[in-house]
Motif scaffolding. Structure first.
Motif: not given
Length: 602
Positions: A314-325
């Motif tokens: 289990f973890g935190v998966f980023w989506n840099s396409n939807n949030n550039k930070i």
């Protein structure tokens, strides 16, 4: 003293006396001497019995005793006791008990021969040849043949059957060489193929006249017949005709040996509360899939909580396409430092989980780097963001960019002059995002705790909770900024699906939308290496690349909890792929023991 001398003389010269001699001996004692003699003799006899008992015990060992009954509670109702159709955990539990495959995967991860006597793999890893055991038979006494294996695989591959196992058999052809020999031919090497061969085998003579349209509706999915360690003796149903208890008994013809436990009853419950209540009232002996929160009460009721490592991360998966930070490596690195994984495990999972940082479950390879993440460091995380220009405002939220005034120094002649300069750092970006997750107590609690931890760093976070259906739609559309979710790595080949760049879009499972050419090459190479030992180096390279990029913050791997009666023996969970794997070694379990001398155990 006089009396003791008489006693010692008696012992030394002891022989079986005649009746007259006994009477004469009795007459030689005074009343007081006779009482002392009897007391001394009694003490000697008792001491001798105690000594003999201790000697006897020292030479004895407990061994499994055949017989007994186990009542196990599960959540859900098994209605598809069929290896080609089993989808729910309840279905898989019964299927594992009733059916057996060519191979059997043991709790330690090793594969042993089940229905197969032996198998051979071609040098290119594309042809597998299996030979059946001569004594393999179904629970109705009919011999298992190559026809049964071919029939089972063809049914799984039939699109009209809609088997959840079909994807694992696409690209594999199966043929019968003779009555006892089966050949599987692959289009390309597949590192998890031996896993495929643990699938339960259907008896063709029973199923051959069932049409694809009737396959999922047949009563044979309830009163199933396989070749596994337990056979279905009877099924109890509720007023609506839905099965609520399966009564099983051991199959004496099971190829790996007749199970020790004679009867096994599987009792269905609709939810965990009812299941736990049944345990606490001792209506059942054991239960699968207990939550960490309920484990405390169950332990107090004198049940044993057995744990196993599951291949779930289990973890935190980023989506840099939807949030550039998240395109800023400093943000990801700071968050990685700030998340307190141990606090999450202690507060939400009550200690029943392992810290995780790498993308590969410990059931496949150990990641020593995880130890570095046992303790978080907010100070170090704050310093990383400060140096990267993420400034904390008066509202406590960090931001980056915008017009700022900075001091610059320059030489004017021999003097150093400081002046204020206005700098445009681009549009203002706030350290703000949303975390999307599922509507379960564990997922919600962990997401809220991560929110609390990262907000101490100066982040602003909104939690979005969804039911399973809508959440799956969002995941398929990749419509989230951050996703707190879990990966289930059932087979090593799943690593390709989760992290190869070709899997970034639906129906791929790369929910971090990770793209790294070196990782792609590593995963592609690993797919072609047929032995797990030889794949180890590739996985180590993968972990190193992953830790450089940190495409996701992996947090923990939960433990599987299995509550059992203390009388249950020889249970070995170790590592499981799915919960029903707890039954793969059930034929060696026992519910009772008996003591015998060591020499009789050889």
């Amino acid at each position: 003293m006089h009396c003791m001398q008489k006693f010692l003389t008696f012992i030394k010269e002891f022989k079986i006396p005649k009746k007259k001699e006994l009477l004469d001996a009795r007459a030689s004692f005074s009343k007081k001497e006779f009482i002392i003699f009897v007391a001394t003799l009694s003490i000697a006899v008792v001491a001798m019995i105690v000594i003999l008992e201790k000697v006897n015990i020292s030479f004895m060992v407990p061994i499994p005793s055949d017989g007994g009954t186990i009542n196990e509670g599960i959540i859900g109702t098994p209605t598809l006791v069929n290896p080609a159709l089993a989808l729910s955990d309840a279905d898989k539990d019964l299927t594992t008990l009733v059916y057996s495959g060519l191979m059997r995967k043991m709790p330690n991860g090793d594969f042993i021969n089940d229905l197969a006597e032996s198998y051979d793999v071609s040098g290119d890893g594309m042809t597998y040849t299996f030979i059946l055991k001569k004594n393999a038979k179904f629970q109705d006494g009919v011999k298992v043949t190559a026809d049964d294996i071919v029939f089972t695989i063809e049914k799984i591959k039939d699109p009209l059957i809609k088997s959840p196992r079909k994807i694992g058999w696409d690209g594999v052809s199966v043929s019968k060489k003779d009555e006892s020999t089966i050949v599987f031919t692959l289009k390309q090497p597949y590192i998890s193929f031996i896993d495929n061969t643990t699938i339960g085998i259907l008896p063709m003579h029973i199923w051959k006249n069932v049409t694809p349209a009737e396959f999922g509706l047949s009563s044979l999915n309830i009163k199933a017949i396989g070749s596994g360690p337990y056979l279905i003796d009877s099924v109890s149903k509720d007023s609506d005709g839905v099965p609520n208890e399966y009564q099983l008994k051991r199959f004496k013809g099971f190829v790996l040996g007749e199970p020790h436990i004679k009867y096994m009853n599987i009792i269905s419950y609709s939810n965990e509360k009812d299941l736990v209540d049944a345990l606490l009232s001792h209506s059942i002996d054991q239960a699968s899939g207990i939550s960490p929160e309920n484990a405390r009460d169950i332990t107090k009721a004198e049940y044993t909580i057995n744990t196993a490592t599951l291949p779930r991360i289990f973890g935190v998966f980023w989506n840099s396409n939807n949030n550039k930070i998240f395109a800023d490596k400093n943000v990801v690195t700071a968050f990685d430092k700030a998340i307190d994984r141990q606090e999450i495990i202690d507060k939400v999972l009550y200690g029943y989980a392992d810290i995780t940082h790498g993308p590969i479950p410990e059931t496949i390879i150990n990641d020593p780097s995880k130890e570095k993440y046992r303790n978080s460091s907010l100070d170090e995380a704050r310093l990383i963001l400060d140096n990267a220009g993420w400034i904390q405002g008066i509202d406590g939220i960090r931001s980056k960019g915008g017009i700022t005034t900075v001091s610059k120094t320059k030489k004017v002649g021999k003097k150093t002059v400081t002046e204020k300069v206005t700098v445009n750092n681009g549009p203002v970006i706030r350290l703000s995002f949303s975390i999307t997750t599922g509507n379960t107590p564990e997922l919600k609690s962990v997401s809220l705790l991560i929110k609390e931890q990262l907000e101490k760093l100066g982040a602003q976070i909104d939690i979005k909770i969804y039911e399973t259906g809508p959440l799956n739609q969002l995941i398929r559309a990749r419509d989230y900024e951050v996703l707190f979710f879990g990966q289930i790595v059932n087979h090593e080949s799943d690593l390709f699906s989760f992290w190869h760049s070709s899997q970034k879009a639906d129906p791929g499972l790369n929910i971090a939308m990770y793209s790294n050419k070196d990782v792609d090459s590593i995963l592609e190479s690993a797919q072609k290496i047929t032995t797990q030992k030889d794949r180890g180096g590739k996985y180590e390279d993968f972990i190193k690349e992953f830790n450089k990029d940190v495409p996701a913050l992996l947090v923990y791997s939960p433990k599987y909890l299995y509550a059992t009666s203390p009388k249950l023996g020889n249970l070995n969970l170790s590592t499981l792929t799915i919960p029903s794997d707890r039954f793969t070694q059930i034929f060696s379990w026992y519910a009772d023991t008996e003591n015998v001398w060591k020499i009789f155990t050889k």
